[in-house]
Motif scaffolding. Structure first.
Motif, PDB file in Angstrom:
ATOM      1  N   UNK A   1       0.244  -1.396   0.005  1.00  0.00           N
ATOM      2  CA  UNK A   1       0.069   0.149   0.178  1.00  0.00           C
ATOM      3  C   UNK A   1       1.381   1.476  -0.064  1.00  0.00           C
ATOM      4  N   UNK A   2       1.853   1.260   0.623  1.00  0.00           N
ATOM      5  CA  UNK A   2       2.467   2.478   0.784  1.00  0.00           C
ATOM      6  C   UNK A   2       3.917   2.611  -0.709  1.00  0.00           C
ATOM      7  N   UNK A   3       4.158   1.283  -0.739  1.00  0.00           N
ATOM      8  CA  UNK A   3       4.295   2.006  -2.888  1.00  0.00           C
ATOM      9  C   UNK A   3       3.187   2.533  -3.802  1.00  0.00           C
ATOM     10  N   UNK A   4       1.968   2.184  -3.203  1.00  0.00           N
ATOM     11  CA  UNK A   4       1.368   2.743  -4.185  1.00  0.00           C
ATOM     12  C   UNK A   4       1.255   3.936  -3.755  1.00  0.00           C
ATOM     13  N   UNK A   5       1.334   4.182  -2.490  1.00  0.00           N
ATOM     14  CA  UNK A   5       0.967   5.219  -2.126  1.00  0.00           C
ATOM     15  C   UNK A   5       1.651   6.290  -2.827  1.00  0.00           C
ATOM     16  N   UNK A   6       3.747   5.853  -2.287  1.00  0.00           N
ATOM     17  CA  UNK A   6       4.801   6.692  -3.039  1.00  0.00           C
ATOM     18  C   UNK A   6       4.408   6.652  -4.855  1.00  0.00           C
ATOM     19  N   UNK A   7       4.388   5.694  -5.516  1.00  0.00           N
ATOM     20  CA  UNK A   7       3.643   5.733  -6.837  1.00  0.00           C
ATOM     21  C   UNK A   7       2.474   6.657  -7.113  1.00  0.00           C
ATOM     22  N   UNK A   8       1.300   6.940  -6.225  1.00  0.00           N
ATOM     23  CA  UNK A   8       0.449   7.207  -6.984  1.00  0.00           C
ATOM     24  C   UNK A   8       0.663   8.972  -6.494  1.00  0.00           C
ATOM     25  N   UNK A   9       1.736   9.297  -5.630  1.00  0.00           N
ATOM     26  CA  UNK A   9       2.274  10.423  -5.082  1.00  0.00           C
ATOM     27  C   UNK A   9       3.159  11.722  -6.475  1.00  0.00           C
ATOM     28  N   UNK A  10       3.739  10.487  -7.489  1.00  0.00           N
ATOM     29  CA  UNK A  10       4.569  10.793  -8.339  1.00  0.00           C
ATOM     30  C   UNK A  10       3.258  10.880  -9.715  1.00  0.00           C
ATOM     31  N   UNK A  11       2.342  10.444  -9.663  1.00  0.00           N
ATOM     32  CA  UNK A  11       1.437  10.144 -11.091  1.00  0.00           C
ATOM     33  C   UNK A  11       0.938  11.462 -10.804  1.00  0.00           C
ATOM     34  N   UNK A  12       0.233  12.018  -9.239  1.00  0.00           N
ATOM     35  CA  UNK A  12      -0.595  12.731  -9.229  1.00  0.00           C
ATOM     36  C   UNK A  12       0.032  13.842  -9.341  1.00  0.00           C
ATOM     37  N   UNK A  13       1.441  14.114  -9.120  1.00  0.00           N
ATOM     38  CA  UNK A  13       1.961  15.596  -9.383  1.00  0.00           C
ATOM     39  C   UNK A  13       2.420  15.097 -10.775  1.00  0.00           C
ATOM     40  N   UNK A  14       2.796  14.172 -11.426  1.00  0.00           N
ATOM     41  CA  UNK A  14       2.928  14.447 -13.034  1.00  0.00           C
ATOM     42  C   UNK A  14       1.791  14.320 -13.428  1.00  0.00           C
ATOM     43  N   UNK A  15       0.076  14.355 -13.236  1.00  0.00           N
ATOM     44  CA  UNK A  15      -1.041  14.295 -13.916  1.00  0.00           C
ATOM     45  C   UNK A  15      -1.268  15.981 -14.256  1.00  0.00           C
ATOM     46  N   UNK A  16      -1.283  16.404 -12.467  1.00  0.00           N
ATOM     47  CA  UNK A  16      -1.779  17.612 -12.631  1.00  0.00           C
ATOM     48  C   UNK A  16      -0.392  18.382 -13.444  1.00  0.00           C
ATOM     49  N   UNK A  17       0.818  18.747 -13.075  1.00  0.00           N
ATOM     50  CA  UNK A  17       1.211  19.366 -13.945  1.00  0.00           C
ATOM     51  C   UNK A  17       1.388  19.110 -15.706  1.00  0.00           C
ATOM     52  N   UNK A  18       1.061  18.219 -16.056  1.00  0.00           N
ATOM     53  CA  UNK A  18       0.461  17.786 -17.621  1.00  0.00           C
ATOM     54  C   UNK A  18      -1.306  18.848 -17.891  1.00  0.00           C
ATOM     55  N   UNK A  19      -2.059  18.659 -16.560  1.00  0.00           N
ATOM     56  CA  UNK A  19      -3.277  19.414 -16.859  1.00  0.00           C
ATOM     57  C   UNK A  19      -3.036  20.607 -16.441  1.00  0.00           C
ATOM     58  N   UNK A  20      -1.436  21.347 -15.618  1.00  0.00           N
ATOM     59  CA  UNK A  20      -1.510  22.400 -16.599  1.00  0.00           C
ATOM     60  C   UNK A  20      -0.964  23.251 -17.203  1.00  0.00           C
ATOM     61  N   UNK A  21       0.073  22.989 -17.706  1.00  0.00           N
ATOM     62  CA  UNK A  21       0.959  22.844 -19.239  1.00  0.00           C
ATOM     63  C   UNK A  21       0.135  23.209 -20.261  1.00  0.00           C
ATOM     64  N   UNK A  22      -0.919  21.548 -20.224  1.00  0.00           N
ATOM     65  CA  UNK A  22      -1.547  21.553 -21.642  1.00  0.00           C
ATOM     66  C   UNK A  22      -2.836  22.204 -21.593  1.00  0.00           C
ATOM     67  N   UNK A  23      -3.703  22.375 -19.880  1.00  0.00           N
ATOM     68  CA  UNK A  23      -4.634  22.990 -20.779  1.00  0.00           C
ATOM     69  C   UNK A  23      -5.479  22.171 -20.197  1.00  0.00           C
ATOM     70  N   UNK A  24      -5.052  20.148 -20.241  1.00  0.00           N
ATOM     71  CA  UNK A  24      -6.703  19.716 -21.026  1.00  0.00           C
ATOM     72  C   UNK A  24      -6.616  18.950 -18.661  1.00  0.00           C
ATOM     73  N   UNK A  25      -7.952  19.307 -18.602  1.00  0.00           N
ATOM     74  CA  UNK A  25      -8.154  18.316 -17.582  1.00  0.00           C
ATOM     75  C   UNK A  25      -8.363  16.454 -17.581  1.00  0.00           C
ATOM     76  N   UNK A  26      -8.149  16.288 -18.763  1.00  0.00           N
ATOM     77  CA  UNK A  26      -8.352  14.607 -19.189  1.00  0.00           C
ATOM     78  C   UNK A  26      -6.774  14.330 -17.848  1.00  0.00           C
ATOM     79  N   UNK A  27      -5.908  14.849 -17.962  1.00  0.00           N
ATOM     80  CA  UNK A  27      -4.361  14.338 -17.577  1.00  0.00           C
ATOM     81  C   UNK A  27      -4.989  13.980 -15.774  1.00  0.00           C
ATOM     82  N   UNK A  28      -5.461  14.694 -15.546  1.00  0.00           N
ATOM     83  CA  UNK A  28      -5.740  14.417 -14.032  1.00  0.00           C
ATOM     84  C   UNK A  28      -6.943  13.560 -13.909  1.00  0.00           C
ATOM     85  N   UNK A  29      -8.040  13.340 -14.231  1.00  0.00           N
ATOM     86  CA  UNK A  29      -8.570  12.169 -14.603  1.00  0.00           C
ATOM     87  C   UNK A  29      -8.231  10.465 -14.855  1.00  0.00           C
ATOM     88  N   UNK A  30      -6.841  10.747 -15.758  1.00  0.00           N
ATOM     89  CA  UNK A  30      -6.687   9.877 -16.520  1.00  0.00           C
ATOM     90  C   UNK A  30      -5.434   9.366 -15.223  1.00  0.00           C
TER      91      UNK A  30
END
Length: 335
Positions: free
Chosen positions: A165-194
């Motif tokens: 669970x903590x391994x997924x939590x650490x990986x999930x934080x990386x995924x969430x960071x990447x998703x939010x960053x992509x949504x901001x720079x592309x202007x497309x909220x679909x990355x956040x949903x993905x």
């Protein structure tokens, strides 16, 4: 046995404290930013906290002493509560996160990009990494000579649950960071949903892994094959045992086993054991030609052999338990 000395306690305790704090700050960041990924992470941390409390309940109940209702003890409570916890990861953690991600895909919304969000993710990453390290250290301590594949295969469900669970939590934080960053720079909220959907998939995978592992213990998983082979070999080299006809084992707690075996005793070895202090020929000379003395000899012999067999079985069981402390219950039957 004190709860604090139970295998798996410290990884679970550390995870409860860490995940509770992380859950609070993630919900705050999710409400502030409107991020679907951040909300998924918050739900993930909530699920982890509740599930690890369930693990702690299981650890506490598993050390209860045996009683008239449960004569082999309460060791399997650990697996039951770990199974409930794994179901919580699947239905609450993965299910709610997947629903949140799909909702964000069908109804995109603007994601606020702020230093608060990344500050929360950074703090979460540090805390989740620490609790992950605690679980990894416990696994390494429990199985110092094993490789990581073997450690994960042989780990107790509580420590394994925290580790995964903590391994997924650490990986999930990386995924969430990447998703939010992509949504901001592309202007497309679909990355956040993905990002939310990916986190849900990861949670679902570890939940199914944990469900399968705990299920195997609850339905009567046998002891490890190498341990079973060692015990059978101990029985085979015992002079009083001619052969091992049947051998079965079952787990009655983590690292605690019950075995049942059917053996054929060696009559010659028993005869030598029965008359090692007094020659059989001397017995024969005493009863030769005296029918009454012969009857007394037969009665004595019939009485001596069952007691000798019982004593020999007790000695064999004590020897096995001395060499393998996890084997608490042994039933040896004579064919």
């Amino acid at each position: 046995m004190a709860l604090q000395s139970t295998q798996g306690f410290w990884p679970v305790a550390a995870a409860i404290g860490g995940n509770f704090f992380v859950m609070v700050i993630k919900f705050f960041a999710a409400v502030s930013s409107g991020s679907s990924s951040m909300l998924s992470e918050a739900v993930h941390s909530l699920a982890d906290t509740v599930n690890q409390i369930l693990l702690l309940i299981g650890l506490g109940r598993s050390i209860k002493k045996a009683d008239e209702s449960f004569e082999y003890g309460y060791g399997n409570e650990r697996f039951f509560w770990a199974l409930i916890s794994a179901c919580g990861v699947l239905f609450v953690g993965a299910g709610v996160t997947l629903y949140n991600g799909i909702s964000a895909l069908t109804k995109p919304h603007e994601v606020e990009f702020s230093a608060l969000v990344f500050g929360v993710l950074l703090v979460s990453f540090v805390i989740e990494s620490y609790t992950f390290f605690v679980a990894a250290r416990a696994l390494k301590k429990d199985f110092p000579r094993a490789n990581w594949s073997e450690r994960l295969s042989r780990a107790d469900p509580s420590t394994l649950s925290v580790y995964l669970e903590d391994a997924v939590a650490v990986l999930g934080i990386v995924v969430a960071s990447a998703s939010i960053t992509l949504s901001y720079y592309t202007g497309n909220a679909i990355w956040d949903a993905v990002g939310s959907v990916l986190i849900a998939i990861l949670l679902g995978a570890i939940a199914i892994t944990l469900i399968v592992k705990n299920r195997s213990y609850l339905i009567g998983r046998a002891m490890p094959e190498e341990l079973q082979e060692e015990v059978i070999e101990l029985l085979r080299v015992e002079p009083a045992i001619e052969k091992v006809i049947d051998f079965k084992s079952v787990t009655v707690g983590f690292g605690v086993y019950r075995i049942k075996c059917e053996v054929e005793f060696n009559g010659s070895a028993l005869l030598r054991e029965a008359y090692r202090d007094k020659a059989l020929r001397a017995e024969y000379e005493e009863v030769h030609g005296d029918f009454e003395a012969f009857k007394r000899f037969c009665a004595d012999y019939a009485d001596r052999i069952p007691r000798l067999i019982g004593k020999k079985i007790d000695d064999i069981e004590a020897h096995i338990k001395k060499l393998h402390a996890g084997i608490r219950h042994i039933d040896i039957e004579i064919n």
